[in-house]
Write an enzyme that holds these catalytic residues in place. Structure first.
Site, PDB file in Angstrom:
ATOM      1  N   ARG A   1     -12.484  -2.641  -1.231  1.00 11.78           N
ATOM      2  CA  ARG A   1     -11.269  -1.896  -1.567  1.00 11.78           C
ATOM      3  C   ARG A   1      -9.890  -2.179  -1.613  1.00 11.78           C
ATOM      4  O   ARG A   1      -9.493  -2.175  -0.323  1.00 11.78           O
ATOM      5  CB  ARG A   1     -11.749  -0.334  -1.675  1.00 11.78           C
ATOM      6  CG  ARG A   1      -9.964   0.170  -2.254  1.00 11.78           C
ATOM      7  CD  ARG A   1     -10.271   1.620  -2.096  1.00 11.78           C
ATOM      8  NE  ARG A   1      -9.256   2.016  -2.680  1.00 11.78           N
ATOM      9  CZ  ARG A   1      -8.975   3.264  -2.848  1.00 11.78           C
ATOM     10  NH1 ARG A   1      -8.724   4.144  -1.594  1.00 11.78           N
ATOM     11  NH2 ARG A   1      -7.852   4.691  -3.434  1.00 11.78           N
TER      12      ARG A   1
ATOM     13  N   GLU B   1     -15.978   5.419  -6.140  1.00 12.19           N
ATOM     14  CA  GLU B   1     -15.552   4.308  -6.514  1.00 12.19           C
ATOM     15  C   GLU B   1     -15.819   2.957  -5.295  1.00 12.19           C
ATOM     16  O   GLU B   1     -16.048   1.818  -5.824  1.00 12.19           O
ATOM     17  CB  GLU B   1     -13.855   4.520  -5.214  1.00 12.19           C
ATOM     18  CG  GLU B   1     -13.351   5.156  -6.155  1.00 12.19           C
ATOM     19  CD  GLU B   1     -12.178   6.091  -5.723  1.00 12.19           C
ATOM     20  OE1 GLU B   1     -12.246   6.531  -4.788  1.00 12.19           O
ATOM     21  OE2 GLU B   1     -10.719   5.247  -5.629  1.00 12.19           O
TER      22      GLU B   1
ATOM     23  N   ASP C   1      -3.305  20.920   1.288  1.00  7.20           N
ATOM     24  CA  ASP C   1      -5.257  21.531   1.291  1.00  7.20           C
ATOM     25  C   ASP C   1      -4.505  22.200   0.442  1.00  7.20           C
ATOM     26  O   ASP C   1      -5.151  23.601   0.585  1.00  7.20           O
ATOM     27  CB  ASP C   1      -6.324  21.347   2.357  1.00  7.20           C
ATOM     28  CG  ASP C   1      -7.880  21.813   1.501  1.00  7.20           C
ATOM     29  OD1 ASP C   1      -7.788  22.612   1.041  1.00  7.20           O
ATOM     30  OD2 ASP C   1      -8.062  21.042   2.523  1.00  7.20           O
TER      31      ASP C   1
ATOM     32  N   HIS D   1      -5.660   4.000  -9.056  1.00  5.08           N
ATOM     33  CA  HIS D   1      -7.461   4.698  -8.538  1.00  5.08           C
ATOM     34  C   HIS D   1      -7.777   4.248  -9.871  1.00  5.08           C
ATOM     35  O   HIS D   1      -8.271   4.612  -9.986  1.00  5.08           O
ATOM     36  CB  HIS D   1      -6.837   6.566  -8.978  1.00  5.08           C
ATOM     37  CG  HIS D   1      -6.253   6.957  -7.834  1.00  5.08           C
ATOM     38  ND1 HIS D   1      -5.600   8.331  -7.769  1.00  5.08           N
ATOM     39  CD2 HIS D   1      -6.354   6.680  -6.600  1.00  5.08           C
ATOM     40  CE1 HIS D   1      -5.265   9.045  -6.835  1.00  5.08           C
ATOM     41  NE2 HIS D   1      -5.856   8.688  -5.907  1.00  5.08           N
TER      42      HIS D   1
ATOM     43  N   LYS E   1     -13.330   2.896   6.551  1.00  7.30           N
ATOM     44  CA  LYS E   1     -14.230   3.640   5.671  1.00  7.30           C
ATOM     45  C   LYS E   1     -15.527   2.361   5.096  1.00  7.30           C
ATOM     46  O   LYS E   1     -15.083   0.873   4.793  1.00  7.30           O
ATOM     47  CB  LYS E   1     -13.876   4.233   4.903  1.00  7.30           C
ATOM     48  CG  LYS E   1     -13.314   5.337   5.073  1.00  7.30           C
ATOM     49  CD  LYS E   1     -12.816   6.120   3.950  1.00  7.30           C
ATOM     50  CE  LYS E   1     -11.731   7.373   4.133  1.00  7.30           C
ATOM     51  NZ  LYS E   1     -11.583   8.020   2.595  1.00  7.30           N
TER      52      LYS E   1
ATOM     53  N   LEU F   1      -8.110  14.520  -9.416  1.00 10.03           N
ATOM     54  CA  LEU F   1      -7.434  15.217  -8.925  1.00 10.03           C
ATOM     55  C   LEU F   1      -8.098  15.099  -7.252  1.00 10.03           C
ATOM     56  O   LEU F   1      -8.695  15.868  -7.404  1.00 10.03           O
ATOM     57  CB  LEU F   1      -7.099  16.560  -9.479  1.00 10.03           C
ATOM     58  CG  LEU F   1      -7.007  16.100 -10.947  1.00 10.03           C
ATOM     59  CD1 LEU F   1      -6.837  17.871 -11.634  1.00 10.03           C
ATOM     60  CD2 LEU F   1      -5.712  15.846 -11.330  1.00 10.03           C
TER      61      LEU F   1
ATOM     62  N   GLY G   1      -4.537  12.964  -3.366  1.00 10.39           N
ATOM     63  CA  GLY G   1      -3.650  11.722  -3.773  1.00 10.39           C
ATOM     64  C   GLY G   1      -4.027  12.120  -5.310  1.00 10.39           C
ATOM     65  O   GLY G   1      -5.798  12.226  -5.521  1.00 10.39           O
TER      66      GLY G   1
ATOM     67  N   ARG H   1       3.169  14.781  -1.834  1.00 13.88           N
ATOM     68  CA  ARG H   1       3.956  13.782  -2.594  1.00 13.88           C
ATOM     69  C   ARG H   1       4.425  14.597  -3.730  1.00 13.88           C
ATOM     70  O   ARG H   1       4.119  15.604  -4.350  1.00 13.88           O
ATOM     71  CB  ARG H   1       2.496  12.465  -3.130  1.00 13.88           C
ATOM     72  CG  ARG H   1       2.712  11.944  -2.107  1.00 13.88           C
ATOM     73  CD  ARG H   1       1.550  10.559  -2.899  1.00 13.88           C
ATOM     74  NE  ARG H   1       0.324  10.860  -1.683  1.00 13.88           N
ATOM     75  CZ  ARG H   1      -0.115   9.975  -2.297  1.00 13.88           C
ATOM     76  NH1 ARG H   1      -0.340   9.023  -3.160  1.00 13.88           N
ATOM     77  NH2 ARG H   1      -1.154   9.805  -2.049  1.00 13.88           N
TER      78      ARG H   1
ATOM     79  N   ASN I   1     -12.904  -0.255   2.916  1.00 15.95           N
ATOM     80  CA  ASN I   1     -12.022   0.539   2.760  1.00 15.95           C
ATOM     81  C   ASN I   1     -10.979   0.854   3.512  1.00 15.95           C
ATOM     82  O   ASN I   1     -11.019   1.406   4.426  1.00 15.95           O
ATOM     83  CB  ASN I   1     -12.501   2.111   1.777  1.00 15.95           C
ATOM     84  CG  ASN I   1     -11.327   2.114   1.457  1.00 15.95           C
ATOM     85  OD1 ASN I   1      -9.490   2.219   1.291  1.00 15.95           O
ATOM     86  ND2 ASN I   1     -11.467   3.572   0.460  1.00 15.95           N
TER      87      ASN I   1
HETATM   88  P1  AMP Z   1      -9.971  14.146  -2.266  1.00  9.68           P
HETATM   89  O1  AMP Z   1      -8.131  13.819  -1.608  1.00  9.68           O
HETATM   90  O2  AMP Z   1      -9.998  13.468  -2.948  1.00  9.68           O
HETATM   91  O3  AMP Z   1     -10.843  14.007  -1.032  1.00  9.68           O
HETATM   92  O4  AMP Z   1      -9.160  15.270  -2.379  1.00  9.68           O
HETATM   93  C1  AMP Z   1      -8.978  16.588  -1.549  1.00  9.68           C
HETATM   94  C2  AMP Z   1      -8.628  18.741  -1.784  1.00  9.68           C
HETATM   95  O5  AMP Z   1      -9.597  18.058  -2.394  1.00  9.68           O
HETATM   96  C3  AMP Z   1      -8.009  19.318  -1.084  1.00  9.68           C
HETATM   97  O6  AMP Z   1      -6.656  19.442  -1.997  1.00  9.68           O
HETATM   98  C4  AMP Z   1      -8.594  20.004  -0.872  1.00  9.68           C
HETATM   99  O7  AMP Z   1      -8.309  21.074  -1.488  1.00  9.68           O
HETATM  100  C5  AMP Z   1     -10.356  19.467  -2.532  1.00  9.68           C
HETATM  101  N1  AMP Z   1     -11.109  19.851  -2.013  1.00  9.68           N
HETATM  102  C6  AMP Z   1     -12.501  18.983  -1.200  1.00  9.68           C
HETATM  103  N2  AMP Z   1     -13.705  19.491  -1.114  1.00  9.68           N
HETATM  104  C7  AMP Z   1     -13.381  20.692  -1.663  1.00  9.68           C
HETATM  105  C8  AMP Z   1     -14.200  21.970  -1.150  1.00  9.68           C
HETATM  106  N3  AMP Z   1     -16.101  21.142  -1.228  1.00  9.68           N
HETATM  107  N4  AMP Z   1     -13.871  23.013  -2.119  1.00  9.68           N
HETATM  108  C9  AMP Z   1     -12.809  22.841  -2.374  1.00  9.68           C
HETATM  109  N5  AMP Z   1     -11.785  22.682  -2.470  1.00  9.68           N
HETATM  110  C10 AMP Z   1     -12.002  21.169  -2.325  1.00  9.68           C
END
Ligand code: AMP
Length: 398
Positions: free
Chosen positions: A89, A384, A281, A178, A14, A207, A210, A239, A7
């Site tokens: 990917r 994925e 975050d 996605h 990755k 969620l 992105g 975004r 990826n």
């Molecule tokens: P992703 O892009 O799928 O890695 O998701 C990132 C988002 O997921 C961020 O906004 C984080 O706040 C949330 N997130 C990822 N891991 C955790 C976790 N272990 N506990 C709470 N929120 C998480």
């Protein structure tokens, strides 16, 4: 059969090496800061190894990955000849590449022609593919597109109401992204429910930093929230999601911003970060909201509204709903967000068991439906890479 899944992002690569017979990940890792230094994290059997390496391009990063995978100390294979196929990917397959495809010269040429509509993800994906051809000649390469799950979406859902020539000549339309994640979790849901996917109306909520939401009816995507780019739809980390397009021209006219400056605002400075002023975050935004920060609370509320709107719209489009799936970083981990999204939705039959939702088990499909609710609600960890490996195995074995 051993399959390497790659990826490639703009400055990252990755990788995961799968042993398909046992569905096992033998090793995985990430090369970061490609083009601006370099850093590799390699994981194998619960052990992690990191090293600073200069990665001027994706080719050098891939060389390092292959040497680690086959090294005495950190490796899992005796030589790279053990790798039977590589799955890539690829975010965008344009209008022509509607299914996962064995990569040929003509596939690469087509991907190059659609770089203008995929400027961020196209070039690194092509660089990764070319590096593989150079370093692993004769090994089958397969491209798995984020967009191909949406090849079943009807024109009434993907055509924007612009002058039609912008669709015909410039290919401006909804593509959706996605797709591999939505495809994986919707199929997994049918499996855990023990029902044929052909009988189900599902809304999958991916969620993360992105985010996108997809309506899956009878196993086929019928609509999705991301559009021409991965910008439209749900509010995301940085975004904006859906926006009145006139805001763009208004900002340019009144503030003198260039197109690039507006794009940076919409892509990198908006979303949770933009509204809260705290972070992209969600964990940080939730922490601050819990301490009484009003903008953090507002950012969360704007996010929840954007998700609920789409759930309502897709339930209407499918004339019903059997199940909702939450996946990706936020969907899998943030019970509070799931509770807010599903709250006050009983009119649609969506009701979750708040205790189960708060005490869920991570890393496995988990049912959070309230007893007696019409709609099943599940947390399903996305995978994925595994989906890419499965497609690669199928096509490379032909
Ligand atoms: P992703 O892009 O799928 O890695 O998701 C990132 C988002 O997921 C961020 O906004 C984080 O706040 C949330 N997130 C990822 N891991 C955790 C976790 N272990 N506990 C709470 N929120 C998480």
């Amino acid at each position: 059969m051993k399959i390497l899944v790659l990826n490639a992002g703009s400055s990252s690569l990755k990788y995961q090496l799968f042993q398909m017979e046992s569905s096992e990940v033998l090793a995985k890792g990430t090369c970061e800061r490609i083009g601006a230094g370099g850093f590799i994290t390699h994981k194998r059997g619960g052990k992690s190894y990191t090293e600073e390496v200069d990665f001027p391009n994706h080719g050098v990063a891939l060389k390092k990955v292959l040497s680690l995978l086959s090294s005495k100390e950190y490796g899992v294979i005796a030589s790279i000849a053990e790798i039977d196929a590589v799955g890539h990917r690829v975010a965008h397959g344009g209008e022509m590449l509607k299914e996962s495809s064995v990569i040929t010269e003509s596939v690469i040429k087509y991907l190059e022609t659609i770089v203008p509509i995929n400027p961020l993800h196209g070039p690194p994906a092509i660089a990764g593919i070319k590096a593989c051809f150079a370093l692993m000649p004769g090994v089958p390469q397969v491209a798995v597109f984020d967009t191909s799950f949406y090849s079943t979406v009807e024109a009434s859902k993907y055509v924007y109401a612009l002058p039609y020539e912008f669709y015909e000549n410039d290919k401006i339309r909804r593509y959706g992204f996605h797709g591999t994640s939505h495809r994986y979790v919707s199929a997994k849901l049918a499996e855990v429910l023990g029902k044929p996917i052909e009988d189900l109306k599902i809304i999958t909520c991916h969620l993360g930093n992105g985010s996108s939401i997809t309506a899956v009816q009878g196993g086929k995507a019928i609509d999705t929230s991301m559009g021409f780019t991965p910008q439209e739809g749900v509010v995301m980390g940085t975004r904006v999601g859906s926006l009145d397009p006139t805001v763009v021209t208004y900002l340019m006219k009144t503030k003198g911003y260039s197109a690039q400056e507006v794009e940076d605002i919409l892509n990198k400075k908006s979303g949770l970060l933009g509204v809260s002023g705290i972070s992209n975050d969600l964990r940080n935004v939730v922490d601050e909201a819990n301490k009484g920060n009003k903008r953090a609370r507002l950012a969360i509320d704007v996010l929840i509204t954007s998700i609920k709107r789409l759930i309502g719209a897709y339930t209407a489009e499918m004339n019903g709903l059997d199940a909702i799936v939450f996946t990706a970083g936020i969907g899998e981990n943030q019970y509070n967000i799931r509770e807010m999204v599903c709250g006050n939705m009983s009119y649609l039959g969506i009701e979750i068991d708040t205790e189960k939702n708060a005490s869920f088990t991570r890393g496995i499909p988990f049912d959070i439906t309230k007893e007696g609710a019409k709609v099943s609600t599940w947390i399903i960890p996305t995978d994925e890479e595994y989906m890419i490996a499965i497609d690669t195995q199928r096509l490379a074995s032909k």
